[in-house]
Design a protein around this motif. Structure first.
Motif: not given
Length: 212
Positions: A109-115
Protein backbone atom coordinates in the motif's frame (compact mmCIF):
# COMPACT_ATOMS: atom_id res chain seq x y z
CA UNK A 1 -31.98 -48.28 -16.80
CA UNK A 2 -32.91 -47.32 -20.36
CA UNK A 3 -36.58 -47.16 -19.41
CA UNK A 4 -35.75 -44.92 -16.45
CA UNK A 5 -33.72 -42.54 -18.63
CA UNK A 6 -36.48 -42.44 -21.22
CA UNK A 7 -39.01 -41.59 -18.54
CA UNK A 8 -37.03 -39.17 -16.39
CA UNK A 9 -34.16 -37.98 -18.63
CA UNK A 10 -35.90 -34.80 -19.71
CA UNK A 11 -37.00 -34.05 -16.16
CA UNK A 12 -33.44 -34.51 -14.85
CA UNK A 13 -32.12 -32.01 -17.39
CA UNK A 14 -34.88 -29.50 -16.61
CA UNK A 15 -34.41 -29.80 -12.84
CA UNK A 16 -30.62 -29.53 -13.24
CA UNK A 17 -31.05 -26.31 -15.23
CA UNK A 18 -33.36 -24.91 -12.51
CA UNK A 19 -30.87 -25.90 -9.82
CA UNK A 20 -27.98 -24.20 -11.62
CA UNK A 21 -30.08 -21.08 -12.24
CA UNK A 22 -31.12 -20.71 -8.59
CA UNK A 23 -27.62 -21.41 -7.27
CA UNK A 24 -25.80 -19.19 -9.78
CA UNK A 25 -28.15 -16.24 -9.20
CA UNK A 26 -27.84 -16.48 -5.41
CA UNK A 27 -24.05 -16.79 -5.60
CA UNK A 28 -23.75 -13.87 -8.04
CA UNK A 29 -25.79 -11.67 -5.70
CA UNK A 30 -23.63 -12.80 -2.78
CA UNK A 31 -20.45 -11.83 -4.65
CA UNK A 32 -21.87 -8.46 -5.75
CA UNK A 33 -22.79 -7.58 -2.15
CA UNK A 34 -20.17 -9.32 0.02
CA UNK A 35 -16.97 -8.48 -1.91
CA UNK A 36 -17.50 -4.68 -1.98
CA UNK A 37 -18.78 -4.78 1.61
CA UNK A 38 -15.71 -6.75 2.74
CA UNK A 39 -13.46 -4.18 1.08
CA UNK A 40 -15.32 -1.28 2.72
CA UNK A 41 -15.08 -2.93 6.16
CA UNK A 42 -11.28 -2.92 5.96
CA UNK A 43 -11.53 0.89 5.85
CA UNK A 44 -14.02 1.05 8.74
CA UNK A 45 -12.60 -1.30 11.36
CA UNK A 46 -14.99 -0.13 14.10
CA UNK A 47 -18.07 -1.65 12.43
CA UNK A 48 -16.39 -4.69 10.86
CA UNK A 49 -16.91 -6.97 13.87
CA UNK A 50 -20.60 -6.08 14.07
CA UNK A 51 -21.29 -6.65 10.36
CA UNK A 52 -19.38 -9.94 10.16
CA UNK A 53 -21.02 -11.03 13.43
CA UNK A 54 -24.45 -10.27 11.94
CA UNK A 55 -23.63 -12.36 8.88
CA UNK A 56 -22.50 -15.18 11.16
CA UNK A 57 -25.79 -15.05 13.07
CA UNK A 58 -27.80 -15.22 9.84
CA UNK A 59 -25.92 -18.34 8.79
CA UNK A 60 -26.73 -20.10 12.08
CA UNK A 61 -30.44 -20.05 11.17
CA UNK A 62 -31.37 -23.54 9.88
CA UNK A 63 -31.66 -23.44 6.09
CA UNK A 64 -35.18 -24.90 6.01
CA UNK A 65 -36.34 -22.43 8.66
CA UNK A 66 -34.87 -19.52 6.69
CA UNK A 67 -36.63 -20.71 3.53
CA UNK A 68 -39.90 -20.90 5.46
CA UNK A 69 -39.37 -17.38 6.83
CA UNK A 70 -39.16 -16.05 3.28
CA UNK A 71 -42.69 -17.23 2.42
CA UNK A 72 -44.69 -14.53 4.32
CA UNK A 73 -42.62 -11.80 2.62
CA UNK A 74 -41.99 -13.18 -0.87
CA UNK A 75 -44.45 -16.04 -1.29
CA UNK A 76 -43.32 -19.32 -2.81
CA UNK A 77 -41.19 -20.05 -5.86
CA UNK A 78 -37.71 -19.13 -6.98
CA UNK A 79 -37.55 -15.58 -5.52
CA UNK A 80 -37.64 -16.55 -1.81
CA UNK A 81 -35.24 -19.43 -2.49
CA UNK A 82 -32.73 -17.13 -4.19
CA UNK A 83 -32.95 -14.58 -1.37
CA UNK A 84 -32.46 -17.25 1.32
CA UNK A 85 -29.49 -18.79 -0.52
CA UNK A 86 -28.05 -15.33 -1.11
CA UNK A 87 -28.11 -14.73 2.66
CA UNK A 88 -26.31 -18.04 3.22
CA UNK A 89 -23.63 -17.15 0.67
CA UNK A 90 -22.71 -13.87 2.37
CA UNK A 91 -20.61 -15.03 5.32
CA UNK A 92 -17.86 -17.06 3.57
CA UNK A 93 -17.39 -14.42 0.86
CA UNK A 94 -17.57 -11.46 3.25
CA UNK A 95 -15.23 -12.99 5.82
CA UNK A 96 -12.64 -14.10 3.27
CA UNK A 97 -12.73 -10.77 1.44
CA UNK A 98 -12.20 -8.92 4.72
CA UNK A 99 -9.38 -11.23 5.83
CA UNK A 100 -7.71 -11.23 2.41
CA UNK A 101 -7.75 -7.44 2.11
CA UNK A 102 -6.73 -6.89 5.71
CA UNK A 103 -3.74 -9.22 5.40
CA UNK A 104 -2.25 -7.40 2.41
CA UNK A 105 1.20 -6.21 3.47
CA UNK A 106 1.17 -2.49 4.23
CA UNK A 107 4.40 -2.16 2.23
CA UNK A 108 2.41 -2.77 -0.96
CA UNK A 109 0.00 0.00 0.00
CA UNK A 110 2.85 2.37 0.79
CA UNK A 111 4.42 1.65 -2.60
CA UNK A 112 1.09 2.29 -4.33
CA UNK A 113 0.72 5.55 -2.41
CA UNK A 114 4.27 6.53 -3.29
CA UNK A 115 3.47 5.96 -6.98
CA UNK A 116 0.66 8.49 -6.68
CA UNK A 117 -2.21 6.02 -6.70
CA UNK A 118 -5.51 7.03 -5.16
CA UNK A 119 -7.17 4.81 -2.55
CA UNK A 120 -9.43 3.24 -5.21
CA UNK A 121 -6.53 2.65 -7.57
CA UNK A 122 -4.59 0.96 -4.78
CA UNK A 123 -7.55 -1.30 -4.03
CA UNK A 124 -8.17 -2.41 -7.62
CA UNK A 125 -4.60 -2.49 -8.91
CA UNK A 126 -2.69 -3.72 -5.87
CA UNK A 127 -4.73 -5.02 -2.94
CA UNK A 128 -7.49 -6.97 -4.71
CA UNK A 129 -5.10 -9.00 -6.91
CA UNK A 130 -3.01 -9.93 -3.85
CA UNK A 131 -6.10 -10.85 -1.81
CA UNK A 132 -7.70 -12.75 -4.71
CA UNK A 133 -6.73 -16.31 -3.61
CA UNK A 134 -8.35 -15.77 -0.20
CA UNK A 135 -11.44 -14.13 -1.72
CA UNK A 136 -11.85 -16.93 -4.27
CA UNK A 137 -11.55 -19.54 -1.51
CA UNK A 138 -14.57 -17.93 0.15
CA UNK A 139 -16.49 -17.84 -3.14
CA UNK A 140 -15.73 -21.52 -3.82
CA UNK A 141 -16.92 -22.45 -0.32
CA UNK A 142 -20.09 -20.37 -0.73
CA UNK A 143 -20.77 -22.02 -4.11
CA UNK A 144 -20.62 -25.48 -2.51
CA UNK A 145 -22.97 -24.38 0.29
CA UNK A 146 -25.47 -22.80 -2.09
CA UNK A 147 -25.58 -25.77 -4.48
CA UNK A 148 -26.10 -28.19 -1.60
CA UNK A 149 -28.76 -26.10 0.16
CA UNK A 150 -30.60 -25.38 -3.09
CA UNK A 151 -31.99 -28.92 -2.88
CA UNK A 152 -34.20 -27.71 -0.02
CA UNK A 153 -35.66 -24.99 -2.25
CA UNK A 154 -38.11 -27.52 -3.65
CA UNK A 155 -40.00 -27.34 -0.34
CA UNK A 156 -41.14 -23.83 -1.24
CA UNK A 157 -41.88 -24.52 -4.88
CA UNK A 158 -38.59 -23.28 -6.36
CA UNK A 159 -37.92 -26.46 -8.30
CA UNK A 160 -34.44 -27.86 -8.83
CA UNK A 161 -33.04 -31.30 -8.20
CA UNK A 162 -34.56 -31.35 -4.73
CA UNK A 163 -37.88 -32.17 -6.42
CA UNK A 164 -36.48 -35.51 -7.59
CA UNK A 165 -34.78 -36.28 -4.28
CA UNK A 166 -37.82 -35.61 -2.10
CA UNK A 167 -40.18 -37.26 -4.57
CA UNK A 168 -38.00 -40.35 -4.37
CA UNK A 169 -37.99 -40.22 -0.57
CA UNK A 170 -41.75 -39.74 -0.32
CA UNK A 171 -42.53 -42.52 -2.80
CA UNK A 172 -39.74 -44.93 -1.77
CA UNK A 173 -38.05 -44.78 -5.18
CA UNK A 174 -34.25 -45.00 -4.74
CA UNK A 175 -33.58 -44.42 -8.49
CA UNK A 176 -35.23 -40.99 -8.20
CA UNK A 177 -33.11 -40.16 -5.14
CA UNK A 178 -29.96 -41.10 -7.04
CA UNK A 179 -31.14 -39.19 -10.13
CA UNK A 180 -31.41 -36.06 -8.00
CA UNK A 181 -28.34 -36.55 -5.82
CA UNK A 182 -25.72 -37.42 -8.46
CA UNK A 183 -26.29 -34.27 -10.59
CA UNK A 184 -26.02 -32.11 -7.43
CA UNK A 185 -22.63 -33.66 -6.68
CA UNK A 186 -21.50 -33.22 -10.28
CA UNK A 187 -22.64 -29.57 -10.35
CA UNK A 188 -20.83 -28.86 -7.07
CA UNK A 189 -17.59 -30.48 -8.25
CA UNK A 190 -17.76 -28.79 -11.64
CA UNK A 191 -18.41 -25.36 -10.15
CA UNK A 192 -15.48 -25.76 -7.75
CA UNK A 193 -13.24 -26.80 -10.65
CA UNK A 194 -14.30 -23.85 -12.83
CA UNK A 195 -13.93 -21.38 -9.96
CA UNK A 196 -10.48 -22.85 -9.32
CA UNK A 197 -9.54 -22.09 -12.92
CA UNK A 198 -10.88 -18.54 -12.51
CA UNK A 199 -8.88 -18.13 -9.29
CA UNK A 200 -5.73 -19.24 -11.08
CA UNK A 201 -6.40 -16.75 -13.89
CA UNK A 202 -7.06 -13.83 -11.52
CA UNK A 203 -4.10 -14.48 -9.21
CA UNK A 204 -1.01 -12.48 -10.19
CA UNK A 205 1.79 -14.62 -11.67
CA UNK A 206 4.36 -13.26 -9.21
CA UNK A 207 2.14 -14.27 -6.28
CA UNK A 208 1.67 -17.81 -7.67
CA UNK A 209 5.44 -18.20 -8.08
CA UNK A 210 5.96 -16.96 -4.54
CA UNK A 211 3.53 -19.59 -3.21
CA UNK A 212 5.20 -22.34 -5.23
Amino acid sequence: MQAFINEYGGQILTKSAEHIYISALALALGILVAVPLGIVLTRFQKISSFVIGLASVLQTVPSLALLALMIPFFGVGKLPAVIALFIYSLLPILRNTYIGMKNVDWNYRDVAKGMGMTNLQSIFSVELPIAMPTIMAGIRLAATYVIAWATLASYIGAGGLGDLIFSGLNNFQPPLIIAGTVPVIIIALLSDFLLGLLENKLTPTALKQEVE
